[in-house]
Each structure stands twice: as structure tokens, then as C-alpha cells.
Design an enzyme around this catalytic site. Structure first.
Site, short mmCIF file in Angstrom:
data_model
loop_
_atom_site.label_atom_id
_atom_site.label_comp_id
_atom_site.label_asym_id
_atom_site.label_seq_id
_atom_site.Cartn_x
_atom_site.Cartn_y
_atom_site.Cartn_z
N LYS A 22 0.93 -1.24 -0.02
CA LYS A 22 -0.04 -0.09 -0.32
C LYS A 22 1.05 1.21 0.03
CE LYS A 22 -1.20 1.61 4.06
NZ LYS A 22 -1.16 2.86 4.74
N ASN A 23 1.84 1.37 0.92
CA ASN A 23 2.50 2.56 0.96
C ASN A 23 3.58 2.78 -0.11
OD1 ASN A 23 1.32 3.14 3.37
ND2 ASN A 23 3.06 2.61 4.60
N ARG A 93 -3.37 11.08 4.93
CA ARG A 93 -2.23 12.10 5.18
C ARG A 93 -1.26 12.00 3.88
NH1 ARG A 93 -1.38 14.53 9.56
NH2 ARG A 93 0.86 14.86 8.88
N CYS A 117 -3.39 13.43 13.44
CA CYS A 117 -3.82 11.98 13.07
C CYS A 117 -4.23 11.02 14.31
CB CYS A 117 -3.44 11.52 12.05
SG CYS A 117 -2.35 10.39 12.31
N ARG A 122 2.15 14.21 13.73
CA ARG A 122 2.52 14.11 12.27
C ARG A 122 2.62 15.52 11.44
NH1 ARG A 122 -0.15 8.69 9.75
NH2 ARG A 122 1.93 8.81 8.68
N PRO A 123 3.54 16.26 11.69
CA PRO A 123 3.91 17.54 10.88
C PRO A 123 4.29 17.49 9.68
CG PRO A 123 5.46 17.47 12.62
CD PRO A 123 4.66 16.10 12.85
N VAL A 124 4.40 18.25 8.71
CA VAL A 124 5.03 18.02 7.40
C VAL A 124 6.02 19.32 7.25
CG1 VAL A 124 2.68 16.97 6.36
CG2 VAL A 124 2.98 19.48 6.44
N ASP A 125 6.64 19.83 8.24
CA ASP A 125 7.63 20.91 8.31
C ASP A 125 8.81 20.35 7.48
OD1 ASP A 125 7.88 19.09 10.59
OD2 ASP A 125 9.79 20.29 10.74
N ASP A 305 4.73 0.12 12.10
CA ASP A 305 3.81 -0.43 11.43
C ASP A 305 3.26 -1.63 11.92
OD1 ASP A 305 3.15 2.05 10.44
OD2 ASP A 305 3.89 1.61 8.29
N ILE A 327 8.84 6.20 17.12
CA ILE A 327 8.54 6.76 15.98
C ILE A 327 7.61 7.82 16.04
CG2 ILE A 327 8.21 6.77 13.17
CD1 ILE A 327 10.88 5.40 14.16
N ARG A 397 -8.51 0.28 4.81
CA ARG A 397 -7.80 1.22 4.31
C ARG A 397 -6.41 0.55 3.76
NH1 ARG A 397 -6.90 6.67 7.70
NH2 ARG A 397 -5.36 6.62 5.62
#
Ligand code: EPU
Length: 418
Positions: A22-23, A93, A117, A122-125, A305, A327, A397
Site C-alpha cells: 500500500k505505502n 495524510r 491524526c 505528524r507535522p509536514v515541516d 507499523d 517513531i 484502508r
């Protein structure tokens, strides 16, 4: 909302094949935005996150069509829009990964900022820092990240923290930038390596695959590609754990052993017997389980995961186990539900202490994210009586028809459509 009803206690037996990762697929689908020629994905998984990404590509005017049950054809056209709307991005995300490719291809991208989430902030900086280093003008307007650059320019990018999707986002953008980009502290997860392979097949010039230093020489256009998606390493680990927790004898095929070494070694340490081949693993329980220490880490360490699923197994391992999540800051949402099934777990910050119990008992349970739900499913397979796992959409999902795969191994599992 669907739920699974599981009658536990059947040792699973047989052979089962995993679907495509999936990823990996989510990144490869975003990469299709980089080319005017189609990208064909074989061994593609029919999971809900992939459907969400198909809808996002659709919102950008790019077609994604299932050509066969596991063959997905992407793109082959110019994006007609550059906005990824909030309604879609908030549900997944990973949609944020369209930002880099869209910007590189169209000079503009407007992508909703994903919120927090269930497993952490879970930032996206780091994604934004990387794109800014390549010359993008990035603004936050009305909850959207708006990025512009007539042509991105290669530059050094040093990530402060290792990020899988951040590395993928910036790498994709760098492929069409002018000049050289050097990415330091790139993520080492196999999904990054798989993306690099496909980008190279599309004509990108990338060096350093398999290391944390990537060098990209930008090109002006990329062509299409055909790619067979690697087996999903987390689905494989989940199925191995399902066999282990039920005391079964299962061979999981279609995987890449190299990607699963930490999980295989941990299962051995817990007392399972594993026979490995490059593309398959047979797991058997021939002796007692034992408690172990597990710490999640970046690849090739033990994957976050798989943390929830290994916890379900450790609930039944005599002695104590110590499980530390490094993580994500909030990834123990399954603990309270496992406790309702009789597990003995104490959480202290990012560490969970698990005392093995003799058995779990079925209960109605629900969880708030994909892997947490998978751990409840595993617990249900081993529990006495019936377990009702609510909100199956979390599992859908990321797991392709998991109940059919488990049923093929003898599990008594039914999907109830409420
Ligand atoms: N982080 C930052 N800033 C950033 C990006 C990340 O601080 O800009 C932090 C995160 O908050 C987190 C850590 O870095 O604490 C690692 O996050 P990472 O960016 O690597 O995660 P991701 O790329 O968003 C992917 C997978 C996740 C998997 C993680 C870690 C996809 C679509 N998702 O997420 O998969 O847990 O890598 O391996 O590839 C799942 O499949 O269930 C799943 C959550």
C-alpha cells in the site's frame, strides 16, 4: 459501518499470498503526476487508501483506471487542476505527497494541510523545508499549503529527521528541477527504494539508492513506466503474526525477505520456528512463546507499523515484554481494547510493559487506526469466544480483502455489513 465477527481458537494453516505494498503504491501513484505518459502498476492492492488516491488524482484531472483486478493504469495526461481538496486530504495524510510532483510539473500546487491524526501530530515541516530549499515559494492560506515555482532549482536538502513521505515528496520534485539536488538524511525504508527504481525507469537520474544520501540530476521530462509493486511487508508481518498467535503453520508468499528481517528475527526470539526463502516465509509454533523487548526504529529496525500486531502476540507470551514506540508519540490506542480482552499491559509514556496471560477472551472492540485494528483482529483470532471488531474501514484502508485471506487459512471470520 462493517464489522468483523471472529470466533477465535483455530490454528491457522496453509499458504497465503500478500498483495502489493500500500505505502509503495501511494508514492508511485503520486509519481505518475510527473509524466505525460502512463504509469502501469501490476500487483496493485485493492485497498481503500488506493481508492482515495485515485480520487485525488481524479480531482487533479488525471485518470486512474483498473485494467484488471490487480493492474492499475495511471495518468498519461496533463493535470487540469492543481488543488488537492481538504475533503480528500483529511481522510488520508499520504495525499500530501502530490504536492512535490504537482509543483514540479505545473509550477503551482495547492494541497490541504493534513491535520493531526490518531497516531500523533505528524507535522509536514520537513516536506515544506525541502521544497523551499528547491526554490518554491510556500504559503499557508486558509488551511491549504500553496506552493509556486516557475521551475524548481536543485539544491542541498538536509532533513532534520528521517521522514519516509517527506523524502519521497522532495525526491519526486527534484527529478524535474534544474540542476543537482543532494538529499541528506533520506529515509531508508524499502518504499523509498522502490520509488527510486520506478523514477529511474521513467528516466530520472538518481544516485545513492539504499543509502541516506541521494543525488538527483534534474531532467526536463519523464516518461511512463510499467512496474510490479513489491509485496506489502506489513501485510506479510501481520499474516505471520496471525499464524503465530493461533499456534498455526502458515507460509506467506509474495514478500521480499530482505524487507522483513527485523520481524522474522523478532518472531524467532519470541519462540516461533521460521523457514525463510527470498520470497516466502513459513512460520510454525512448535514450542512455548517467551516475552521479549521490542523497540520500533527506522528501517532496517523493527517497523512501527508492526508494533500493534506484535503487542497482540506478546500478550500471550509467558513472562514480561517491554515494547517501546520511538517513531510516533501516540501509537498505543490498541492497548485499552486489548486490556478489555484480558491483556495485562501497563503504559508508561512511549513504553508498554506486557505481562503474558494464559488466554484472551472475545469482546466487542474498536480502534482508531489501521494497525491498531489489525492487532485487535489478531487478538480475536486467538481469543476464546467471539470478538466483534468494529469500524472495519480502518482495516480496509490498508489490507486487501484480509478476511478472505484469513478464512482461506481456516479462520472463522465474517464481515457483517451493518
Ligand atoms: N515528521 C516530522 N516532520 C515531517 C515529517 C515527519 O516531524 O515533516 C515526524 C513524524 O511526526 C514522525 C516521524 O517524523 O514522528 C516519522 O514520520 P514519517 O514522515 O517517516 O512517516 P510518514 O512518511 O508520514 C510513512 C508511512 C506510515 C509509517 C511511517 C513510518 C506511508 C503512506 N505511510 O508515513 O505508514 O508508519 O512512514 O515508517 O508511507 C501505515 O501504513 O499504517 C502507516 C502509518
Amino acid at each position: 459501518m462493517d464489522r468483523f465477527v471472529i470466533r477465535g481458537g483455530v490454528p491457522l494453516a496453509g499458504t497465503v499470498s500478500v498483495s502489493g505494498s500500500k505505502n509503495s503504491m501511494l508514492a508511485l501513484m503520486a509519481a505518475s503526476l510527473l509524466s505525460e505518459e502512463p504509469v502501469l502498476l501490476q500487483n496493485a492492492a485493492r485497498v481503500h487508501d488506493v481508492s482515495t488516491m485515485i480520487r485525488i488524482l481524479g480531482a487533479l484531472g488525471v485518470e486512474a483506471v483498473w485494467e484488471a483486478d490487480d493492474v492499475l493504469r495511471l495518468g498519461g495526461s496533463e493535470p487540469t487542476a492543481t488543488e488537492a481538496p481538504y475533503d480528500l486530504v483529511r481522510t488520508m495524510r499520504a495525499s500530501f505527497m502530490v504536492l512535490g510532483p504537482l509543483l514540479a510539473r505545473c509550477g503551482h500546487a495547492r494541497v490541504s494541510l493534513p491535520g493531526g491524526c490518531a497516531i500523533g501530530a505528524r507535522p509536514v515541516d520537513q516536506h515544506l523545508k525541502g521544497l523551499e530549499a528547491l526554490g518554491a515559494k510556500v504559503e499557508l492560506v486558509g488551511g491549504y499549503v500553496e506552493a509556486r515555482a516557475s521551475r524548481l532549482r536543485g539544491a542541498p536538502v538536509v532533513f532534520d529527521t528521517s521522514t519516509v513521505n517527506g523524502t519521497q515528496n522532495v525526491l519526486m520534485a527534484a527529478c524535474l528541477a534544474e540542476g543537482q539536488t543532494r538529499i541528506q538524511n533520506a529515509a531508508l525504508e524499502p518504499e523509498v527504494g522502490e520509488l527510486i527504481g520506478v523514477l529511474q525507469a521513467m528516466g530520472a537520474r538518481i544516485e545513492g539508492a539504499g543509502t541516506d544520501q541521494l543525488t538527483v540530476e534534474g531532467v526536463t521530462r519523464l516518461k511512463g513506466a510499467t512496474h510490479r509493486v513489491a509485496g506489502d511487508r506489513i501485510e506479510a508481518g501481520t499474516l505471520l503474526a496471525a499464524a503465530a498467535i493461533t499456534g498455526g503453520d502458515v507460509t506467506v508468499t509474495g514478500l521480499c525477505l530482505d524487507q522483513l528481517a527485523s520481524v522474522v528475527e523478532k518472531l524467532r526470539e519470541i519462540g516461533l520456528e521460521l523457514d525463510t526463502r527470498p520470497d516466502r516465509v513459513r512460520v510454525r509454533r512448535t514450542g512455548p512463546l517467551r516475552g521479549v523487548r521490542v523497540t520500533t526504529a527506522r528501517f532496517p529496525g523493527f517497523p512501527t507499523d508492526m508494533q500493534a500486531q506484535i503487542m497482540a502476540l506478546l500478550c500471550l507470551a509467558p513472562g514480561s515484554s517491554v515494547l517501546t514506540e520511538t517513531i510516533f508519540e501516540n501509537r498505543f490506542m490498541h492497548v485499552s481494547e486489548l486490556q478489555r480482552m484480558g491483556a495485562d499491559i501497563t503504559v508508561n509514556g512511549r513504553t508498554a510493559i506486557i505481562q503474558g496471560v494464559a488466554g484472551l477472551s472475545g469482546a466487542p472492540v474498536m480502534a482508531t487506526d489501521l494497525r491498531a485494528s489489525a492487532s485487535l483482529l489478531l487478538a480475536g483470532l486467538a481469543a476464546r469466544g467471539d470478538t466483534h471488531v468494529m469500524r472495519v474501514y480502518h482495516i480496509d484502508r490498508g489490507y486487501d480483502r484480509i478476511e478472505q485471506k484469513l478464512a482461506s487459512l481456516g479462520a472463522r471470520i465474517r464481515r457483517i455489513r451493518d
